[in-house]
Design a protein around this motif. Structure first.
Motif, PDB file in Angstrom:
ATOM      1  N   GLU A  39       1.073  15.467 -13.166  1.00 33.98           N
ATOM      2  CA  GLU A  39      -0.086  16.173 -13.710  1.00 33.98           C
ATOM      3  C   GLU A  39      -0.151  17.612 -13.180  1.00 33.98           C
ATOM      4  N   ARG A  78       2.221   1.758  -3.493  1.00 30.19           N
ATOM      5  CA  ARG A  78       1.163   2.224  -4.398  1.00 30.19           C
ATOM      6  C   ARG A  78       0.853   3.697  -4.149  1.00 30.19           C
ATOM      7  N   ALA A  79       0.879   4.102  -2.877  1.00 28.69           N
ATOM      8  CA  ALA A  79       0.639   5.508  -2.546  1.00 28.69           C
ATOM      9  C   ALA A  79       1.731   6.399  -3.133  1.00 28.69           C
ATOM     10  N   ARG A  80       2.967   5.920  -3.085  1.00 28.85           N
ATOM     11  CA  ARG A  80       4.074   6.690  -3.665  1.00 28.85           C
ATOM     12  C   ARG A  80       3.917   6.824  -5.176  1.00 28.85           C
ATOM     13  N   GLN A  81       3.507   5.752  -5.821  1.00 28.48           N
ATOM     14  CA  GLN A  81       3.305   5.789  -7.268  1.00 28.48           C
ATOM     15  C   GLN A  81       2.188   6.761  -7.643  1.00 28.48           C
ATOM     16  N   GLU A  82       1.092   6.737  -6.874  1.00 28.46           N
ATOM     17  CA  GLU A  82      -0.019   7.652  -7.129  1.00 28.46           C
ATOM     18  C   GLU A  82       0.411   9.098  -6.928  1.00 28.46           C
ATOM     19  N   LYS A  83       1.255   9.324  -5.925  1.00 25.98           N
ATOM     20  CA  LYS A  83       1.750  10.675  -5.678  1.00 25.98           C
ATOM     21  C   LYS A  83       2.609  11.157  -6.847  1.00 25.98           C
ATOM     22  N   SER A  84       3.425  10.266  -7.394  1.00 27.62           N
ATOM     23  CA  SER A  84       4.268  10.626  -8.537  1.00 27.62           C
ATOM     24  C   SER A  84       3.415  11.013  -9.735  1.00 27.62           C
ATOM     25  N   VAL A  85       2.344  10.254  -9.959  1.00 25.48           N
ATOM     26  CA  VAL A  85       1.432  10.563 -11.069  1.00 25.48           C
ATOM     27  C   VAL A  85       0.763  11.917 -10.846  1.00 25.48           C
ATOM     28  N   ASP A  86       0.286  12.161  -9.632  1.00 25.82           N
ATOM     29  CA  ASP A  86      -0.368  13.437  -9.318  1.00 25.82           C
ATOM     30  C   ASP A  86       0.605  14.607  -9.479  1.00 25.82           C
ATOM     31  N   LYS A 105       0.829  -1.204   0.000  1.00 28.52           N
ATOM     32  CA  LYS A 105       0.000   0.000   0.000  1.00 28.52           C
ATOM     33  C   LYS A 105       0.863   1.255   0.000  1.00 28.52           C
TER      34      LYS A 105
END
Length: 219
Positions: A144, A133-141, A130
């Motif tokens: 953007e 995954r949170a780190r990956q989502e932060k990178s995507v955000d 988890k």
């Protein structure tokens, strides 16, 4: 008869020596407690209510340096010499659950519980997944936000600061204010807003941070 007398004298000498050591240790404990009460201390983290360890300001680089200041305090205020050496001094500090340095990185309750063998490997591994995954989502955000597609902000409470910060021994033991710094960082343009207050203006209650966030959104 002579041997018996010598044995009795030796026994009385041992008892007297033990009493002296006991009285000396009690005096040492009392002096160390008073000394530690005067030194400003910081918690391990704002929200680590389950952790009772306290940390000294990064003013002392070693127990030897701390012991030297302790001896100076004994000489200047009590006009006495410490009755025991550095080893007992360090032992007494650890009994007070005090450490020299703040940890470089705080850990969540689950990670700490895993180190204490109170969490299973499966739960810990799921927790790590988890986190990744949170780190990956932060990178995507963040990507953007940098492209102007959205606004992304991160928030953090910085380390507790004690004011004034000074290396002067005559000032070090004076009363200090605990100061807090809540930061909001814009991942898109790198700007940051800091909300700073001292303990006389507010604590660390939820409504304090909610007020900071509401103020940030209104500006």
């Amino acid at each position: 008869m002579v041997g018996q007398q010598l044995g009795q004298r030796h026994s009385r000498g041992d008892s007297k020596s033990k009493e002296v050591r006991k009285d000396g240790n009690s005096l040492m404990k009392n002096n160390v407690s008073k000394f530690l009460d005067k030194i400003p201390k910081l918690p391990s983290h704002y929200c680590r209510s389950s952790i009772s360890k306290l940390y000294l300001e990064p003013h002392f680089s070693s127990f030897s340096e701390l012991y030297r200041v302790f001896k100076e305090e004994c000489n200047s205020y009590n006009n006495i010499q410490p009755v025991a050496g550095r080893d007992l001094f360090v032992k007494l500090i650890k009994e007070h659950n005090i450490a020299l340095f703040k940890p470089k990185k705080d850990e969540c309750d689950l990670c700490l519980s895993y180190k204490l063998h109170n969490v299973s490997d499966d739960d810990y591994n799921a927790h790590q997944l988890k986190k990744e995954r949170a780190r990956q989502e932060k990178s995507v955000d963040k990507k953007e936000a940098e492209e102007g597609k959205c606004c992304v902000f991160t928030m953090d409470v910085q380390a507790v600061q004690l004011v004034p910060a000074t290396q002067a021994s005559s000032m070090y033991f004076k009363q200090k204010l605990t100061c807090h710094n809540f930061t909001i960082y814009n991942l898109g343009d790198g700007s940051v807003v800091c909300y700073v207050w001292h303990e006389g203006e507010g604590g660390l209650d939820a409504h304090v941070f909610a007020t900071c966030i509401a103020n940030f959104l209104d500006t």
